[in-house]
Design an enzyme around this catalytic site. Structure first.
Site, short mmCIF file in Angstrom:
data_model
loop_
_atom_site.label_atom_id
_atom_site.label_comp_id
_atom_site.label_asym_id
_atom_site.label_seq_id
_atom_site.Cartn_x
_atom_site.Cartn_y
_atom_site.Cartn_z
N VAL A 58 0.82 -1.22 0.00
CA VAL A 58 0.00 0.00 0.00
C VAL A 58 0.85 1.27 0.00
O VAL A 58 2.04 1.23 0.28
CB VAL A 58 -0.97 0.01 1.21
CG1 VAL A 58 -1.90 -1.17 1.16
CG2 VAL A 58 -0.18 0.00 2.53
N GLU A 59 0.21 2.40 -0.30
CA GLU A 59 0.84 3.72 -0.36
C GLU A 59 2.05 3.73 -1.28
O GLU A 59 3.09 4.31 -0.98
CB GLU A 59 1.22 4.22 1.05
CG GLU A 59 0.02 4.63 1.88
CD GLU A 59 0.39 5.35 3.15
OE1 GLU A 59 1.57 5.70 3.32
OE2 GLU A 59 -0.51 5.56 3.98
N GLY A 60 1.93 3.09 -2.43
CA GLY A 60 3.03 2.99 -3.38
C GLY A 60 3.75 1.67 -3.20
O GLY A 60 4.46 1.49 -2.21
#
Length: 816
Positions: free
Chosen positions: A505-507
């Site tokens: 997640v988040e990149g």
């Protein structure tokens, strides 16, 4: 003849030394020209050199003098180069540009300079909680941990129980970043990280549930970009827990490539609350959205179009962010994903012809098309907090549990921790935890003082979660079957399962390493590259040329200086480099200085030779990013050590961390040079960076054993490393019970020595531990009280190493 030759060589060496010194110290062009003129004059008058060689030196010097005349320099050098640069400058998308411009440049800029100013880091105060924040950590956070039964959450209910949901809302865990004027707690980034770390040491599900509303989401976006009306409407409800937020960005066709989202909003007229207004008709399909199944307020990213020009002259506005109540007709919400047996509320959301008013856009209609900039600016800080803090909590729990478990668990009549192979793993777990702790504490403090460090944020997201993955793997190894068998008695399995979630997640981490850390850092943190790009795209040619000229020659001086610094620091092994500290850690500051110069040199040559191709050479970019990250993390370790009062007992952890990070920097630079496509340039760089070869080594076995002693005994260093986890001694908390057993084993060491001596002498001979205690008491080796103590300790240890078993019906408790 020999005397003349030696004299000539001495004068030449002196002249070269003056050149190196000027470049090493980054003396300005005018001063350097004057000093070189006098040096060359002295060399010409007193040196014994070939007249042709002298003539060439004076011609070169004349060219240097010309560079001091701005008008000539711009016309003859900068203008042609500007035209070439404009032609080869790779195109940058709007999303790339907004990501590059997001946030601030902090310590990362110093590392990119090749000559870091350590005062900028040492001036940062130590991380500290306010009395109110500490009380929240000791009170509601501790109580929430006590309420949590992770097996019940992950297997029986696949959800938080009602009493936990109620407690989270009542004590405003979702409102840690919301100001007090709206009913929030208004905590510092370090306080938010501390709360999440403690929760993560108890339950990954609870930590994820609390983390998301305090990260990139509706509250954060409203605080920075919302209108007064939007803040007044939503923030009090978000603070009280009456409103549950989520933010939807990712979809089936656009994951990491946010610019490709197919979700649309069309500006049009429609009916809303019984009247016709100008609004937006939305259609979307999103997935992986945390809290979406239970959200009451949906943050949505979409591409906004205005074909009828109802709000302006543009047809397309780009990515826009809006807030929409989930009860709005057309919204589909409620179904859940099941992320690796960690059932935090996460699921898809879809919208079909959802009509909302224009003031649903966060910040109002004037913020149309600014959604990606808003997200990038908030990610610049947010990625440094939630996922790294969760990694820190899980890592500290791993150290606390593994250190105690391997001490109380015996094989071959020896604590498992005494085996060198296990000790090597334990040392890795502990030192990597120290790295995560340092990175989170120092970076969060910088954010709390106004920094929005975009590149360090990416470094923390990638490396804290990757270190967390390595720690989880090692923790599973030292626990063996105890870690594998899930159940109420397993305190490592769910964290092990949850690690890939943080990686993704988040990149996604692969993307973050190969494209973001260096790709963004090379432009954002470099002292001249962004200035050159801005000058090249300036509409005013004269102004652009003046700016380009200044940036270009600053860049040339910077590159020459880094070449000189890289060579000198490598030849001297950085021993003459300035350092802000003395004592046993001073050398690590010097080594970072060396790698900073080498990294800056390699970056410049790579960008000059490869240009836009470097962006596509992801493996090369990733290796440079690893060097950059290693320097940053080593800096954080040194700052954290200083902040904690330079505790001597922590030196093995600091040394292991710095040695491993600097060794990684060396090896990644070596890999970069081995794979650099221009072999002549690679050879030249190797000569400047590794003139004496690769001299750094990984941490020693002896150092690892010193760390094992720190974490397998009830030491102050162990408590300092693991501070802030849920370690209360009570039924149902394995970490507290393990610590209690560790202290009991340590207290019983004299009795254990008696038993061992008696067995060696043949006084006791049973293979059964309980029977041996009975034999020792009967033979007078132990008193009755001592025998009772050891019997109780054996039962205590056996209860902790016990694993769970179930009937088939019990295992089916969570049927989907």
């Amino acid at each position: 003849m020999l005397t003349t030759l030696l004299l000539s060589l001495l004068w030449l060496a002196a002249f070269v030394a003056v050149c190196l010194a000027l470049a090493y110290r980054r003396i300005d062009l005018t001063t350097a020209t004057i000093v070189l003129g006098f040096s060359l004059l002295a060399y010409s008058l007193f040196g014994v050199g070939n007249w042709l060689w002298m003539t060439l030196l004076w011609i070169a010097y004349a060219g240097l003098v010309v560079l001091n005349v701005p008008d000539i320099r711009r016309e003859r050098i900068s203008a042609p180069l500007l035209n070439i640069y404009r032609a080869i400058l790779p195109p940058i998308s709007d999303t790339e540009r907004e990501a590059i411009e997001a946030g601030t440049v902090w310590w990362d800029g110093e590392l990119f300079s090749g000559q870091p100013d350590w005062s900028r880091l040492t001036a940062l105060p130590a991380a500290k909680l306010t009395d109110e924040e500490q009380a929240f950590l000791d009170g509601p956070t501790e109580e929430l941990c006590r309420l949590v039964d992770d097996w019940q959450i992950t297997h029986v209910l696949a959800d938080l129980p009602p009493e936990v949901w109620a407690f989270i809302k009542e004590h405003r865990f979702f409102a840690m970043i919301i100001p007090k004027e709206y009913g929030g707690l208004e905590f510092s980034p370090y306080a938010v990280a501390s709360v999440l770390a403690k929760l993560s040491s108890r339950s990954a599900v609870v930590a994820s549930t609390v983390g998301v509303p305090n990260s990139l989401g509706p509250a954060e976006l409203l605080l920075h970009y919302g209108t007064r009306e939007q803040k007044d409407r939503y923030l009090p409800g978000l603070a009280s827990g009456d409103e549950i937020p989520c933010f939807a960005l990712t979809g089936p066709r656009a994951g990491s490539d946010a610019s490709a989202i197919p979700d649309t909003g069309i500006v049009c007229k429609g009916s809303y609350n019984g009247e016709e207004i100008i609004g937006i008709r939305l259609n979307w399909n999103k997935r992986y959205i945390t809290l979406a199944p239970i959200a009451t307020v949906l943050g949505l990213a979409f591409k906004l179009y205005d074909p009828d020009h109802l709000i302006g002259e543009r047809d397309e506005y780009g990515i826009t962010a809006a807030l929409i109540p989930t009860k709005t007709p057309g919204i589909e919400i409620g179904r859940r994903h099941f992320p690796l047996n960690n059932p935090f509320s996460n699921g898809p959301t879809r919208g079909k012809d959802v009509f909302v008013p224009l003031d649903s856009i966060i910040g109002g209609p004037e913020r149309a098309g600014q959604g990606w900039r808003m997200l990038a600016e908030q990610l610049a800080a947010g990625r440094s907090i939630v996922l790294p803090a969760n990694s820190a909590g899980g890592a500290r729990a791993a150290v606390y549990g593994s250190g105690a478990y391997t001490r109380i668990r015996r094989q071959f009549n020896t604590p498992v921790s005494r085996f060198e192979g296990v000790g090597e793993v334990l040392a890795r777990i502990a030192a990597r935890t120290y790295i995560i702790n340092a990175a989170v504490a120092v970076t969060c403090t910088a954010i709390g003082r106004g920094e929005k460090p975009a590149v360090p944020s990416a470094i923390l997201k990638y490396h804290c979660t990757e270190l967390g993955r390595k720690i989880a793997n090692d923790t599973m190894d030292v626990h063996g079957g105890k870690g594998i068998m899930l159940g109420p008695n397993n305190y490592v399995g769910r964290t092990y399962q949850a690690i890939p979630i943080a990686i993704t997640v988040e990149g996604a981490n692969i993307l973050t390493r190969s494209l973001i850390i260096y790709g963004q850092g090379a432009i954002r943190c470099h002292p001249f590259v962004l200035k050159e790009m801005e000058a090249a795209t300036c509409d005013n040619y004269d102004q652009g040329l003046a700016d380009f000229d200044q940036a270009l020659f600053g860049h040339i001086g910077y590159a020459v200086s880094n070449a000189a610094r890289s060579l000198v620091l490598a030849l001297t092994h950085a021993r003459l480099s300035e350092t802000p500290a003395s004592g046993p850690v001073a050398r690590y500051y010097q080594h970072i200085n060396r790698w900073s110069a080498a990294f800056a040199l390699a970056s410049d040559i790579a960008m000059l030779n490869l240009g836009g191709e470097l962006k596509r050479r992801e493996s090369l970019s990733a290796r440079l990013g690893d060097v950059f990250s290693s320097m940053y993390l080593a800096s954080m370790v040194l700052k954290h050590f200083d902040n904690q009062g330079r505790q001597e007992d922590d030196l093995p952890l600091v040394e292991w961390a710095c040695r491993s990070l600097l060794y990684e920097a060396q090896e990644q630079l070596h890999g970069f040079l081995r794979n650099f496509p221009n072999r002549y340039l690679a050879a030249a760089m190797r000569l400047l960076i590794f003139p004496r070869g690769r001299m750094y080594s990984a941490p020693s076995d002896e150092l690892s054993q010193r760390i094992v002693d720190l974490i397998t005994y009830p030491t102050e260093a162990r408590e300092r490393l693991c501070a802030g986890i849920y370690s209360t001694t009570e039924p149902g908390n394995p970490l507290g019970l393990l610590q209690e057993a560790l202290e009991a084993v340590e207290a019983a060491t004299p009795l254990d020595d008696k038993m061992r001596d008696a067995r060696r002498s043949g006084v006791i001979d049973s293979d059964d531990p309980v029977e041996r205690i009975r034999q020792a008491a009967a033979a007078g080796v132990l008193t009755a009280d001592e025998a009772e103590t050891l019997t109780a300790l054996d039962a205590q240890v056996m209860a902790l190493i016990e694993v769970d078993d179930f009937t088939l019906e019990e295992l089916r408790a969570g049927q989907a």
